[in-house]
Write a protein that holds these residues in place. Structure first.
Motif, mmCIF file in Angstrom:
data_model
loop_
_atom_site.group_PDB
_atom_site.id
_atom_site.type_symbol
_atom_site.label_atom_id
_atom_site.label_comp_id
_atom_site.label_asym_id
_atom_site.label_seq_id
_atom_site.Cartn_x
_atom_site.Cartn_y
_atom_site.Cartn_z
ATOM 1 N N ILE A 131 0.919 -1.208 -0.045
ATOM 2 C CA ILE A 131 0.075 0.111 0.023
ATOM 3 C C ILE A 131 0.983 1.173 -0.019
ATOM 4 C CG2 ILE A 131 -1.744 1.294 1.351
ATOM 5 C CD1 ILE A 131 -2.574 -1.507 2.739
ATOM 6 N N SER A 132 0.696 2.192 -0.994
ATOM 7 C CA SER A 132 1.506 3.359 -0.941
ATOM 8 C C SER A 132 0.482 4.348 -0.330
ATOM 9 C CB SER A 132 1.701 3.604 -2.579
ATOM 10 O OG SER A 132 2.506 4.920 -2.450
ATOM 11 N N ALA B 6 0.356 6.329 3.747
ATOM 12 C CA ALA B 6 -0.339 5.810 5.230
ATOM 13 C C ALA B 6 -1.236 7.151 5.628
ATOM 14 C CB ALA B 6 0.774 5.707 6.057
ATOM 15 N N GLY C 64 -4.891 4.486 3.229
ATOM 16 C CA GLY C 64 -3.859 3.498 3.325
ATOM 17 C C GLY C 64 -4.205 2.726 4.565
ATOM 18 N N THR C 65 -4.053 3.617 5.694
ATOM 19 C CA THR C 65 -4.069 2.713 6.928
ATOM 20 C C THR C 65 -5.617 2.011 7.216
ATOM 21 O OG1 THR C 65 -4.955 4.876 7.955
ATOM 22 C CG2 THR C 65 -2.668 4.598 8.165
ATOM 23 N N ALA D 77 -5.458 -1.138 4.963
ATOM 24 C CA ALA D 77 -4.414 -2.100 5.726
ATOM 25 C C ALA D 77 -4.923 -2.710 6.984
ATOM 26 C CB ALA D 77 -3.043 -1.413 6.494
ATOM 27 N N SER E 9 -0.156 -7.219 4.491
ATOM 28 C CA SER E 9 0.165 -5.761 3.600
ATOM 29 C C SER E 9 1.437 -5.230 4.556
ATOM 30 C CB SER E 9 -1.083 -5.125 3.688
ATOM 31 O OG SER E 9 -1.385 -4.884 4.845
ATOM 32 N N ILE F 234 2.953 -1.404 4.243
ATOM 33 C CA ILE F 234 2.681 0.172 3.948
ATOM 34 C C ILE F 234 3.743 0.887 3.641
ATOM 35 C CG2 ILE F 234 1.454 2.608 4.674
ATOM 36 C CD1 ILE F 234 -0.258 1.033 6.439
ATOM 37 N N GLU G 283 5.205 5.050 3.294
ATOM 38 C CA GLU G 283 4.847 6.255 3.240
ATOM 39 C C GLU G 283 6.138 7.109 3.057
ATOM 40 O OE1 GLU G 283 2.009 8.216 4.248
ATOM 41 O OE2 GLU G 283 3.803 9.761 4.049
ATOM 42 N N ALA H 166 5.421 -1.127 8.329
ATOM 43 C CA ALA H 166 5.392 0.170 7.933
ATOM 44 C C ALA H 166 6.728 0.725 7.520
ATOM 45 C CB ALA H 166 4.552 0.994 9.027
#
Ligand SMILES: Cc1cc2nc3c(=O)[nH]c(=O)nc-3n(C[C@H](O)[C@H](O)[C@H](O)COP(=O)(O)OP(=O)(O)OC[C@H]3O[C@@H](n4cnc5c(N)ncnc54)[C@H](O)[C@@H]3O)c2cc1C
Length: 186
Positions: free
Chosen positions: A5-6, A8, A12-13, A16, A26, A28, A30, A119
């Motif tokens: 996931i691009s 945060a 995005g959060t 996730a 997943s 992330i 950021e 993350a």
């Protein structure tokens, strides 16, 4: 399935969180060096409020949020010339309404996943390559990694969208409005 996931932010959060619930693994990434704080105050209600309720984070959001009494338009001397009470929105939403900084909302959501989701801060996807079996993501700082899926949650000016769907100008239409925002102590 490994999902990258691009971004945060709020999207995005939240993503996730729900992917974790469905058993996906997943990561992330950021661009900012740490979770972004502050940001514009957003009014939070409706579908977003309901989703936050399902995630069990309403008490946290209410604690971080503000109850705005009135939106005021003031003249150069600070005298009110127009405005409206915000209470009406709260009544329509039957109390399921709060105003809070965008970053505070993302932080509340991030708090529910930070120990379970990888993350990476201060990095971003530089290049992506689709192979027969997976996706190769080259990070600016930390090299190449394999994933099954990449989801761009990197905001309005998404850098992820660009290489896949084309230039930003195809997806944005300037409506002629500008907004300026600043923070005041207290
Ligand atoms: C002035 C204003 C008022 C608003 N008022 C409201 C409101 O009242 N109610 C409401 O519901 N919404 C409101 N919004 C909209 C709301 O702020 C957005 O819909 C929401 O923030 C979008 O969340 P997001 O996670 O998609 O994107 P963002 O919040 O933009 O988050 C994107 C994240 O991706 C990161 N990122 C960017 N580029 C990269 C990259 N290349 N690689 C990795 N990470 C990257 C950013 O640092 C950021 O953390 C308002 C917006 C503005 C501007």
């Amino acid at each position: 399935m490994k999902v990258l996931i691009s971004g945060a932010g709020i999207a995005g959060t939240t993503l996730a969180y729900w992917l974790k619930h469905q058993g996906f693994e997943s990561t992330i990434v950021e661009a900012a060096p740490k979770l972004r704080t502050g940001g514009y105050i957003i009014d939070f209600w409706g579908a977003g409020f309901e989703i936050a309720e399902r995630m069990g984070i309403i008490p946290e959001i209410m604690k971080r949020g503000d109850r705005i009494r009135e939106v005021k338009v003031v003249n150069e001397r600070g005298h009110r010339i127009a405005g409206f009470p915000v209470e009406a929105f709260s009544q329509i939403a039957q109390g399921r309404y709060v105003s809070l900084a965008r970053g505070d909302l993302a932080a509340s959501i991030f708090g529910t996943i930070e120990h379970d989701v990888e993350a990476i801060f201060g990095d971003s996807v530089d290049r992506i390559e689709q192979t027969e079996s997976c996706l190769l993501a080259s990070f600016k700082r930390t090299g190449v990694r394999y994933f099954d899926l990449l989801i761009g949650a990197d905001g309005l000016h998404s850098r992820t969208r660009q290489p896949v769907f084309g230039p930003q100008s195809r997806f944005e239409k300037y409506l002629g409005f500008k907004v300026a925002a600043f923070e005041l102590a207290g």
